[in-house]
Design an enzyme around this catalytic site. Structure first.
Site, mmCIF file in Angstrom:
data_model
loop_
_atom_site.group_PDB
_atom_site.id
_atom_site.type_symbol
_atom_site.label_atom_id
_atom_site.label_comp_id
_atom_site.label_asym_id
_atom_site.label_seq_id
_atom_site.Cartn_x
_atom_site.Cartn_y
_atom_site.Cartn_z
ATOM 1 N N ASP A 128 -101.531 -66.362 -111.363
ATOM 2 C CA ASP A 128 -101.249 -67.782 -111.589
ATOM 3 C C ASP A 128 -102.157 -68.702 -110.782
ATOM 4 O O ASP A 128 -102.767 -69.615 -111.330
ATOM 5 C CB ASP A 128 -99.791 -68.098 -111.239
ATOM 6 C CG ASP A 128 -98.837 -67.660 -112.347
ATOM 7 O OD1 ASP A 128 -99.310 -67.411 -113.477
ATOM 8 O OD2 ASP A 128 -97.625 -67.567 -112.075
ATOM 9 N N ARG A 181 -92.709 -71.503 -96.482
ATOM 10 C CA ARG A 181 -93.259 -72.637 -97.245
ATOM 11 C C ARG A 181 -93.593 -73.858 -96.400
ATOM 12 O O ARG A 181 -94.653 -74.466 -96.585
ATOM 13 C CB ARG A 181 -92.346 -73.004 -98.414
ATOM 14 C CG ARG A 181 -92.606 -72.271 -99.733
ATOM 15 C CD ARG A 181 -92.915 -70.849 -99.581
ATOM 16 N NE ARG A 181 -93.139 -70.139 -100.842
ATOM 17 C CZ ARG A 181 -93.339 -68.840 -100.943
ATOM 18 N NH1 ARG A 181 -93.333 -68.093 -99.852
ATOM 19 N NH2 ARG A 181 -93.547 -68.259 -102.091
ATOM 20 N N ASP A 204 -88.980 -72.843 -104.199
ATOM 21 C CA ASP A 204 -90.215 -73.011 -103.437
ATOM 22 C C ASP A 204 -90.882 -74.363 -103.704
ATOM 23 O O ASP A 204 -91.464 -74.965 -102.810
ATOM 24 C CB ASP A 204 -91.182 -71.859 -103.733
ATOM 25 C CG ASP A 204 -90.695 -70.540 -103.136
ATOM 26 O OD1 ASP A 204 -90.046 -70.586 -102.084
ATOM 27 O OD2 ASP A 204 -90.965 -69.483 -103.726
ATOM 28 N N SER A 239 -91.593 -59.994 -109.642
ATOM 29 C CA SER A 239 -92.260 -61.008 -108.844
ATOM 30 C C SER A 239 -91.858 -60.785 -107.381
ATOM 31 O O SER A 239 -90.669 -60.709 -107.071
ATOM 32 C CB SER A 239 -91.816 -62.389 -109.326
ATOM 33 O OG SER A 239 -92.017 -63.340 -108.307
HETATM 34 N N1 ARG Z 1 -84.884 -66.660 -103.898
HETATM 35 C C1 ARG Z 1 -85.644 -66.603 -102.711
HETATM 36 C C2 ARG Z 1 -85.793 -67.973 -102.129
HETATM 37 O O1 ARG Z 1 -85.589 -68.936 -102.796
HETATM 38 C C3 ARG Z 1 -86.969 -65.914 -102.899
HETATM 39 C C4 ARG Z 1 -88.035 -66.703 -103.564
HETATM 40 C C5 ARG Z 1 -89.290 -65.924 -103.712
HETATM 41 N N2 ARG Z 1 -90.374 -66.741 -104.128
HETATM 42 C C6 ARG Z 1 -91.290 -66.362 -105.029
HETATM 43 N N3 ARG Z 1 -92.196 -67.240 -105.358
HETATM 44 N N4 ARG Z 1 -91.280 -65.172 -105.571
HETATM 45 O O2 ARG Z 1 -86.098 -68.112 -100.981
#
Ligand code: ARG
Length: 406
Positions: free
Chosen positions: A13, A95, A124, A175
């Site tokens: 991506d 993040r 995120d 993912s």
């Molecule tokens: N659900 C988790 C969170 O919101 C993991 C997110 C993982 N992020 C990703 N881009 N795969 O913190």
């Protein structure tokens, strides 16, 4: 040309996004790959070169492992942070740090925009964008993946038409996101909350069938609420977390399978592996039970979930989060000592703890001859403790009972 600093992971991506931002938005792209402990040795340099191959005008790798440990993981440990009582906030912690570096690089390279590769369905995006609103409200934030809405196949076709050398790893249905504090897995069969996660999604924890048949002990030393040594060996926090993660992972510790409430209102099924985080949080919490005066401990427990929720929801740089940090910081001055952890068959349990500042008083607690606790005083204490209940029962208790039975 306008400039944008893109949070670059090296995946499909964000690789396609470099060219897409040029074509559709007129940006030249500076790629920024932040190492928060997700990469194998040498990998970050490959990621940097890939960004250039995909058309970035500049590509920068930031080794932020120590910064991530000291500024983010440390706070999570001291706060015993678990979202919904289960999730150690792996991605939520990285993040704001990544955003901080995007902003710094934007300032250094004269960029007026930053970008991230999040979709519109996750948390995120909020973490990146709200952090940017707090620390650099003048910057434009672009979210190419959210905006273009291309499927994986369409993205590959789009890249191939333009001869962009996209990373064509054998396509995985999952993912993942990873850092020093743990690893997350989503998508594919994991989206069926009834289905057991297949073994192939795990990378940092052994399957129970493959764990040692002997338990292993590990002694953690804490100073002011932070782990500083393993088995008496002093380590920097990042190295310490990595070592505990490796040792606990070998015993299958730290697998989490949960239904999670996302900020955007979706319930999702999440699989996490956090051997080090679970071991360290379990130890830290136990040491607090020994060292914190009980009123303080109770108040802290009631605030911990709130802190985790704020951080999960992208509110790292906010006044309430800062104020809670100050409360937690004050509480941690006395959290010194050692915790003996026993790793065995998927669990990290406390086998013993001691502290020079501990409030455990053997002479008060004991039932043997050394007992210093004056039990004659307990009689009067209990009478007064129960007095309001006694008065209530006498005057209103019957009435209450009667109504209940109507
Ligand atoms: N659900 C988790 C969170 O919101 C993991 C997110 C993982 N992020 C990703 N881009 N795969 O913190």
């Amino acid at each position: 040309m306008k400039r944008l600093v893109l949070a670059y992971s090296g995946g499909l991506d964000t690789s396609v996004a470099i060219r897409w931002l040029q074509e559709h938005k007129g940006y030249e792209v500076v790629a920024c790959a932040v190492d928060v402990g997700q990469a194998a040795p040498g990998e970050m340099d490959r990621i940097r070169r890939r960004a250039l191959d995909c058309g970035a005008v500049e590509a920068v790798v930031v080794d932020a492992r120590d910064e991530f440990a000291d500024d983010f993981v440390a706070a999570a440990i001291r706060t015993n942070a678990l979202y919904m009582g289960k999730y150690p906030l792996v991605s939520s912690l990285s993040r704001p740090l990544i955003t901080r570096h995007l902003v710094r690089l934007a300032r250094e390279t004269g960029a007026g925009a930053i970008g991230h590769g999040c979709t519109g369905k996750g948390n995120d995006q909020a973490r990146f964008e709200v952090t940017a609103m707090a620390i650099a409200p003048d910057l434009v934030v672009e979210a190419p993946i959210r905006e273009w809405g291309l499927s994986r196949d369409a993205a590959i076709a789009w890249a191939e038409e333009r001869g962009i050398p996209i990373p064509v790893k054998k396509s995985s249905p999952y993912s993942f996101d990873e850092n020093l504090w743990g690893r997350t897995a989503e998508c594919g069969i994991l989206e069926d909350p009834w289905a057991s996660p297949p073994e192939e999604v795990f990378a940092r924890s052994a399957a129970l069938a493959d764990t040692p048949d002997q338990p292993e002990e590990l002694t953690l030393t804490f100073e002011q609420g932070l782990p500083v040594a393993v088995d008496g060996r002093k380590l920097e926090l990042a190295a310490l977390v990595a070592e505990v993660d490796r040792r606990a992972g070998a015993h299958g510790v730290g697998r989490i399978d949960m239904i999670e409430d996302r900020l955007v209102g979706i319930k999702s099924r999440e699989i996490y592996e956090c051997p080090g985080a679970i071991t360290l949080l379990t130890a830290h919490r136990d040491l607090e039970d020994l060292c914190l005066e009980q009123e303080l401990a109770q108040e802290k427990r009631s605030l911990e979930g709130r802190w985790a929720q704020l951080v999960y929801n992208g509110l790292w740089y906010t006044p309430l989060k800062r104020a809670l940090d100050a409360f937690v910081g004050e509480s941690q001055r006395v959290v010194d000592g050692e915790v003996r952890m026993r790793l065995f068959k998927g669990s990290a349990s406390v086998a013993g703890r001691r502290s020079p500042l501990g409030l455990y008083d053997h002479d008060l607690a004991t039932y043997d001859a050394a007992d210093q606790f004056d039990q004659t005083q307990a009689e009067g204490f209990v009478k007064l403790w129960g007095l309001p209940t006694k008065v209530w029962a006498k005057r209103q208790g019957q009435l209450h009972e009667g109504r209940l039975h109507d």
